[in-house]
Design a protein around this motif. Structure first.
Motif, mmCIF file in Angstrom:
data_model
loop_
_atom_site.group_PDB
_atom_site.id
_atom_site.type_symbol
_atom_site.label_atom_id
_atom_site.label_comp_id
_atom_site.label_asym_id
_atom_site.label_seq_id
_atom_site.Cartn_x
_atom_site.Cartn_y
_atom_site.Cartn_z
ATOM 1 N N ALA A 198 -4.616 -5.968 -2.798
ATOM 2 C CA ALA A 198 -3.905 -5.403 -3.949
ATOM 3 C C ALA A 198 -2.446 -5.867 -3.865
ATOM 4 O O ALA A 198 -1.919 -6.067 -2.765
ATOM 5 C CB ALA A 198 -3.982 -3.890 -3.930
ATOM 6 N N PRO A 199 -1.788 -6.027 -5.023
ATOM 7 C CA PRO A 199 -0.409 -6.530 -5.007
ATOM 8 C C PRO A 199 0.516 -5.747 -4.072
ATOM 9 O O PRO A 199 1.309 -6.339 -3.350
ATOM 10 C CB PRO A 199 0.004 -6.419 -6.479
ATOM 11 C CG PRO A 199 -1.282 -6.677 -7.208
ATOM 12 C CD PRO A 199 -2.336 -5.975 -6.394
ATOM 13 N N TRP A 200 0.411 -4.419 -4.065
ATOM 14 C CA TRP A 200 1.304 -3.643 -3.185
ATOM 15 C C TRP A 200 1.106 -4.039 -1.722
ATOM 16 O O TRP A 200 2.059 -4.360 -1.011
ATOM 17 C CB TRP A 200 1.080 -2.131 -3.383
ATOM 18 C CG TRP A 200 1.592 -1.321 -2.227
ATOM 19 C CD1 TRP A 200 0.856 -0.640 -1.320
ATOM 20 C CD2 TRP A 200 2.970 -1.142 -1.827
ATOM 21 N NE1 TRP A 200 1.661 -0.039 -0.381
ATOM 22 C CE2 TRP A 200 2.973 -0.335 -0.667
ATOM 23 C CE3 TRP A 200 4.197 -1.606 -2.333
ATOM 24 C CZ2 TRP A 200 4.146 0.023 0.001
ATOM 25 C CZ3 TRP A 200 5.364 -1.236 -1.674
ATOM 26 C CH2 TRP A 200 5.334 -0.438 -0.533
ATOM 27 N N THR A 201 -0.153 -4.049 -1.272
ATOM 28 C CA THR A 201 -0.416 -4.342 0.143
ATOM 29 C C THR A 201 0.007 -5.762 0.494
ATOM 30 O O THR A 201 0.617 -6.005 1.543
ATOM 31 C CB THR A 201 -1.911 -4.081 0.464
ATOM 32 O OG1 THR A 201 -2.103 -2.665 0.504
ATOM 33 C CG2 THR A 201 -2.337 -4.681 1.792
ATOM 34 N N VAL A 202 -0.260 -6.718 -0.391
ATOM 35 C CA VAL A 202 0.145 -8.103 -0.119
ATOM 36 C C VAL A 202 1.678 -8.187 -0.049
ATOM 37 O O VAL A 202 2.248 -8.821 0.844
ATOM 38 C CB VAL A 202 -0.428 -9.055 -1.198
ATOM 39 C CG1 VAL A 202 0.133 -10.461 -1.037
ATOM 40 C CG2 VAL A 202 -1.961 -9.087 -1.104
ATOM 41 N N ALA A 203 2.343 -7.481 -0.962
ATOM 42 C CA ALA A 203 3.818 -7.518 -0.986
ATOM 43 C C ALA A 203 4.420 -6.930 0.291
ATOM 44 O O ALA A 203 5.464 -7.394 0.750
ATOM 45 C CB ALA A 203 4.343 -6.767 -2.209
ATOM 46 N N THR A 204 3.757 -5.918 0.879
ATOM 47 C CA THR A 204 4.336 -5.319 2.103
ATOM 48 C C THR A 204 4.458 -6.373 3.205
ATOM 49 O O THR A 204 5.451 -6.409 3.921
ATOM 50 C CB THR A 204 3.506 -4.128 2.639
ATOM 51 O OG1 THR A 204 2.213 -4.577 3.026
ATOM 52 C CG2 THR A 204 3.408 -2.988 1.643
ATOM 53 N N TYR A 205 3.446 -7.246 3.301
ATOM 54 C CA TYR A 205 3.491 -8.302 4.326
ATOM 55 C C TYR A 205 4.509 -9.376 3.947
ATOM 56 O O TYR A 205 5.184 -9.946 4.802
ATOM 57 C CB TYR A 205 2.106 -8.925 4.518
ATOM 58 C CG TYR A 205 1.121 -7.985 5.190
ATOM 59 C CD1 TYR A 205 1.104 -7.844 6.575
ATOM 60 C CD2 TYR A 205 0.234 -7.221 4.450
ATOM 61 C CE1 TYR A 205 0.222 -6.968 7.200
ATOM 62 C CE2 TYR A 205 -0.644 -6.344 5.060
ATOM 63 C CZ TYR A 205 -0.649 -6.221 6.436
ATOM 64 O OH TYR A 205 -1.509 -5.349 7.044
ATOM 65 N N GLN A 235 5.387 0.555 6.439
ATOM 66 C CA GLN A 235 5.803 -0.332 5.340
ATOM 67 C C GLN A 235 7.162 0.053 4.774
ATOM 68 O O GLN A 235 7.426 -0.118 3.565
ATOM 69 C CB GLN A 235 4.729 -0.363 4.224
ATOM 70 C CG GLN A 235 3.357 -0.726 4.718
ATOM 71 C CD GLN A 235 3.337 -2.015 5.534
ATOM 72 O OE1 GLN A 235 4.267 -2.786 5.522
ATOM 73 N NE2 GLN A 235 2.261 -2.239 6.266
ATOM 74 N N ALA A 236 8.042 0.542 5.627
ATOM 75 C CA ALA A 236 9.393 0.912 5.167
ATOM 76 C C ALA A 236 10.140 -0.266 4.533
ATOM 77 O O ALA A 236 10.800 -0.072 3.505
ATOM 78 C CB ALA A 236 10.193 1.517 6.319
ATOM 79 N N ILE A 270 11.676 0.337 0.836
ATOM 80 C CA ILE A 270 13.125 0.321 0.603
ATOM 81 C C ILE A 270 13.462 -0.743 -0.448
ATOM 82 O O ILE A 270 14.202 -0.488 -1.399
ATOM 83 C CB ILE A 270 13.878 0.066 1.933
ATOM 84 C CG1 ILE A 270 13.652 1.244 2.878
ATOM 85 C CG2 ILE A 270 15.367 -0.156 1.680
ATOM 86 C CD1 ILE A 270 14.068 0.987 4.320
ATOM 87 N N PHE A 271 12.873 -1.920 -0.291
ATOM 88 C CA PHE A 271 13.082 -3.011 -1.255
ATOM 89 C C PHE A 271 12.724 -2.520 -2.672
ATOM 90 O O PHE A 271 13.474 -2.722 -3.625
ATOM 91 C CB PHE A 271 12.205 -4.197 -0.856
ATOM 92 C CG PHE A 271 12.423 -5.469 -1.637
ATOM 93 C CD1 PHE A 271 13.060 -6.555 -1.054
ATOM 94 C CD2 PHE A 271 11.968 -5.600 -2.948
ATOM 95 C CE1 PHE A 271 13.248 -7.749 -1.764
ATOM 96 C CE2 PHE A 271 12.150 -6.774 -3.665
ATOM 97 C CZ PHE A 271 12.796 -7.847 -3.072
ATOM 98 N N ALA A 272 11.575 -1.844 -2.795
ATOM 99 C CA ALA A 272 11.112 -1.396 -4.113
ATOM 100 C C ALA A 272 12.060 -0.345 -4.710
ATOM 101 O O ALA A 272 12.274 -0.315 -5.924
ATOM 102 C CB ALA A 272 9.694 -0.838 -4.015
#
Ligand code: 1CP
Length: 330
Positions: free
Chosen positions: A133-140, A150-151, A155-157
């Motif tokens: 999912a986009p969120w999980t991919v973005a965390t990495y 996934q802080a 924080i970025f978001a």
């Protein structure tokens, strides 16, 4: 997927191709790097088929990783032995440098593997494709590696919501394109893994979890009529209640940390998949039998795909997988 019930539920296991199998460890050694496994069709086909040959699971899942999307976008992903995935951490300025135009070309070997797997699989074994999912991919992509909470991405978001939305949109569009290509290459259904959905508050959950997943579902179904899609937003507790209606996925993957009465309620809304605690599979014995029995008793009379509540881990004994299958299939 379509909610058709069978006497014995179909069964497969998340991460079923992997390090708990000696034949996988041998193949991994032969291939060299993890990405060499993913991008060499011959190896990816073999890794996908290994657990089918050994256990006769009802579904095969393409051997690949959710991080091939950032790799295809130009973020150079590395899997060094003994470490999790490593990427160069992303800053806001890197978003415009992503290369979404070329991803399908980059992922051609994976799609070739899908074609090869389909032609080698028994006709009654389903083939699952997947993406993150986009969120999980973005965390990495943002942290550059896995983190416990996934802080960095959270924080970025919070700090750059517009830029973050742009990033998720790029990932969502590419993921949809990739899933469509997997269907065209022979996948029967696909799963969207949102392994880190549980760390978001309500406002963020709607913006960063359900909305981009719904976008993927819409884009895929524009190209593939009624494309069957499994959502696996791990650990989201009471947010599960509305996840199916908010995303339009067909089948909901459940983790193990929820009351069975809640799992049953979710099953009344449609098919569910899950949800054995993977540590029961490590422990074996009574803990395993009891875990299997509860799921069959509570969910076995409705539309169910038996699975774990998260991926199988490297220390799982193979005999315990055999024990689980025997218990399910009687
Ligand atoms: O050394 C090795 O052989 C690498 C271990 C490994 C394997 C076997 C990784 C690295 N990825 C995979 C395969 C994989 N990953 C599959 C294959 C199909 C299957 O048999 O199920 C799938 C579906 C994934 C999906 C994946 N990759 C997820 C989502 C599912 C989940 O487990 O939460 C995530 C979060 C990843 C990232 C990733 N790739 C690999 C690791 C060790 C991780 C997690 C890193 C971390 O969070 O620290």
């Amino acid at each position: 997927m379509k909610g058709i019930q069978t006497e014995v539920p179909p069964v497969w296991v998340m991460r079923q191709a992997g390090r708990y199998l000696p034949e996988y460890r041998a193949l991994r050694e032969k291939a060299g790097g993890f990405l060499d496994l993913c991008y060499t069709p011959e190896f990816a086909i073999e890794a996908t088929l290994q657990p089918i040959k050994r256990f006769g699971f009802d579904a095969a899942i393409l051997f690949s990783d959710i991080l091939v999307i950032p790799d295809a976008l130009g973020r150079s992903v590395r899997f060094d032995a003994g470490h999790g995935p490593q990427l160069d951490p992303m800053s806001i300025d890197d978003i415009d440098g992503l290369e979404p135009e070329n991803i399908i070309n980059h992922l051609k070997p994976v799609l070739e593997a899908v074609e090869g797997i389909r032609s080698d699989l028994p006709a009654d074994t389903s083939l699952l494709g997947f993406c993150g999912a986009p969120w999980t991919v973005a965390t990495y992509m943002i942290a550059g590696h896995g983190t416990p909470d996934q802080a960095p991405a959270r924080i970025f978001a919070h700090q750059y919501p517009e830029a973050f939305e742009r990033l998720l949109n790029i990932i969502a569009k590419c993921s949809a394109e990739y899933l469509v290509a997997q269907f065209r290459a022979g996948a029967d259904a696909v799963q969207i893994f949102d392994s880190w959905a549980s760390v978001l508050d309500q406002d963020q959950f709607e913006k960063w979890c359900t909305r981009p997943v719904k976008k993927i579902v819409e884009l895929v179904r524009r190209e593939i009529d009624n494309a069957p899609i499994i959502g696996f937003p791990k650990g989201i507790g009471s947010f599960y209640q509305d996840y199916r209606s908010h995303t339009d996925i067909d089948m909901m993957g459940l983790d193990w940390a929820m009351p069975m009465s809640f799992a049953k309620k979710l099953q009344e809304q449609g098919p569910v998949q899950g949800n054995l605690d993977p540590t029961r599979l490590i422990a074996g014995g009574r803990a395993l039998d009891e875990g299997v029995d509860v799921i069959l008793e509570q969910l076995g009379n409705g539309p169910l795909v038996f699975n774990l509540g998260h991926g199988i881990t490297p220390q799982t004994p193979i005999v315990h997988v055999e024990q689980m299958l025997k218990r399910i299939r009687g």
